[in-house]
Write a protein that holds these residues in place. Structure first.
Motif, PDB file in Angstrom:
ATOM      1  N   SER A  84      -3.385   0.755  -3.327  1.00  7.70           N
ATOM      2  CA  SER A  84      -2.861  -0.591  -3.103  1.00  7.70           C
ATOM      3  C   SER A  84      -2.241  -1.087  -4.396  1.00  7.70           C
ATOM      4  O   SER A  84      -2.568  -0.593  -5.483  1.00  7.70           O
ATOM      5  CB  SER A  84      -3.975  -1.547  -2.686  1.00  7.70           C
ATOM      6  N   ASP A  99      -4.514   7.500  -1.248  1.00  2.00           N
ATOM      7  CA  ASP A  99      -3.959   6.206  -0.849  1.00  2.00           C
ATOM      8  C   ASP A  99      -4.248   5.179  -1.947  1.00  2.00           C
ATOM      9  O   ASP A  99      -5.244   5.288  -2.667  1.00  2.00           O
ATOM     10  CB  ASP A  99      -4.585   5.729   0.458  1.00  2.00           C
ATOM     11  N   SER A 158       0.846  -1.190   0.000  1.00  2.13           N
ATOM     12  CA  SER A 158       0.000   0.000   0.000  1.00  2.13           C
ATOM     13  C   SER A 158       0.880   1.239   0.000  1.00  2.13           C
ATOM     14  O   SER A 158       2.008   1.215   0.495  1.00  2.13           O
ATOM     15  CB  SER A 158      -0.931   0.009   1.214  1.00  2.13           C
TER      16      SER A 158
END
Length: 161
Positions: free
Chosen positions: A37, A35, A27
């Protein structure tokens, strides 16, 4: 890592524990982006010399589009381990560490960029073997533009061979 070829690992000493293909997920976060992943594969391939060829490739989770790649070497330099990285975004990095209990806490020695690269000012990396060498964790910190050194990436990968 194919254990049938120990002659390729011999020049690596304790660094041989990092040899192999590692897969898993990670991540990322940073103050200037959302954000995210990713899935990742890291290859640390021996050559019979005191270095491992390093290649990292990331994709969007579930086999999606490619995201990032970088290549280089993880090499012994006396009592020190160096990580040399080239990124297609126009950066080259040299990091140095002492291997201690399966941890390489790198200190940046040099970072250079092409004139067209984004304004990355510092990068720091850390590799750690977990679970008696069955897993590899890494972290990366970055100083970009006006943002000071900030944690950016964390991944835990499993030995795939």
């Amino acid at each position: 890592m194919d254990q049938t070829q120990p002659d390729l690992l011999a020049p690596l000493g304790e660094l041989a524990a990092f040899a192999g293909r590692w897969t898993g997920g990670g991540s990322g976060h940073y103050p200037t982006i959302d954000d995210f992943s990713y899935d990742e594969e890291i290859e640390l391939s021996p050559s019979g010399k005191p270095f491992l060829f390093y290649r990292s490739r990331t994709r969007k989770p579930g086999g999606g589009m490619p995201m990032h790649t970088e290549t280089g070497y993880l090499r012994l330099a006396g009592d020190t381990v160096e990580l040399l990285v080239t990124q297609p975004t126009g950066f080259v990095e040299i990091h140095r560490a002492t291997l201690s209990d399966g941890v390489l806490g790198f200190t940046a020695h040099a970072l250079n960029a092409s004139p067209d690269a984004k304004p990355v000012h510092q990068i720091r990396r850390r590799f750690e073997l977990l679970e008696d060498g069955a897993a590899l964790a890494y972290d990366m910190w970055m100083a970009f533009d006006t943002t000071p050194m900030t944690h950016h990436l964390r991944a835990e990968l499993r030995r795939a061979n």
